[in-house]
Write an enzyme that holds these catalytic residues in place. Sequence first.
Site, mmCIF file in Angstrom:
data_model
loop_
_atom_site.group_PDB
_atom_site.id
_atom_site.type_symbol
_atom_site.label_atom_id
_atom_site.label_comp_id
_atom_site.label_asym_id
_atom_site.label_seq_id
_atom_site.Cartn_x
_atom_site.Cartn_y
_atom_site.Cartn_z
ATOM 1 N N LYS A 1 -23.894 15.592 -25.337
ATOM 2 C CA LYS A 1 -22.669 16.249 -25.802
ATOM 3 C C LYS A 1 -22.568 17.589 -25.091
ATOM 4 C CE LYS A 1 -20.285 17.818 -29.968
ATOM 5 N NZ LYS A 1 -20.389 17.989 -31.436
ATOM 6 N N LYS B 1 -20.181 12.610 -24.523
ATOM 7 C CA LYS B 1 -18.988 13.281 -25.026
ATOM 8 C C LYS B 1 -18.802 14.598 -24.313
ATOM 9 C CE LYS B 1 -16.996 15.200 -29.258
ATOM 10 N NZ LYS B 1 -17.179 15.609 -30.639
HETATM 11 ZN ZN LIG Z 1 -20.999 20.445 -35.251
#
Ligand SMILES: [Zn+2]
Length: 319
Positions: free
Chosen positions: A192, A245
């Site tokens: 992420k 992501k």
């Molecule tokens: Zn968070």
Amino acid sequence: MNRTRRLRRNPFIRDMVRETKLSLDDFIYPLFIVEGEDIKREISSMRGVYHFSIDKVLDEIKEIMDLGIKSIILFGIPNDKDSIGSEAYSSQGIIQRAIGEIKKKFPEIYIVTDVCMCEYTSHGHCGIVLDNGDVDNDKTLPYLGKIALSHAEAGADMVAPSDMMDGRVGYIRKILDENGFEMIPIMAYSAKYASAFYGPFREAAASAPQWGDRRSYQMDPANSNEAIREVMYDIEEGADIVMVKPALSYLDIIRRVKDNFRMPIAAYNVSGEYSMIKNAIENGIVGEEIIMEVLTSIKRAGADIIISYFAKDVAKSFK
Ligand SMILES: [Zn+2]
């Protein structure tokens, strides 16, 4: 002469040789749930995406199930926030109640829950903050364990930790196993990135950090080998599905993860990606077919699962 155009001559042959096909089975649709009743309020930075109160989200779920979407991921926006995000793991929290109501009415919908603290903490960070402002990794883990467990107890089908603390997948796996939830899978937000593409989500989830940024725990967008290590550690700790992501600026990461691990991969087609495209379509700058092109590119890169605010548009295009 090699004539690759032979296989492009008409739609029948093009359909036959198409390498990547989207299916509704690929999609998870995100939903934002707020306290209150009778609320369906459009999020201004994400046209076509709404805040729902629990009673209203039931109507929405009916609609998406009729469209053929089978899975949702829930984000909760509580009324009360504090420094330790206690509403995130309360059995009476917004998400825990929502899961109960949704499962009562639609037992067959597959519910994934986002496990994080940022929507629930007064400071907006994804963990426990020390006096010096640092987000403490190891002090955060027990809270993430409590959140994940409370979601499983409420009836979630899968939990998805998005905090980017080290060791959280293993910690959550252990807590779930100890409490009889050894069959609840973990979808880890493994790679992420600290991305500007999350902008609209922060309005949607009211989760912007009150100071600083998330660069001490989310990944540097410049790094690719590090993503492989992140994914490797999460798999070692017991992740069932690994996620990249955002999706679009990170298609190379999706492909590297696929080639390296042969694991089920999820990609989050995030709010900024959605809103840019949505705005461009609404302003007549690009045609609507861009949606399928973009989503196909995510699948072609190697994603098995796509979390996208466009899932309903995809479903409608199949009708
Ligand atoms: Zn968070």
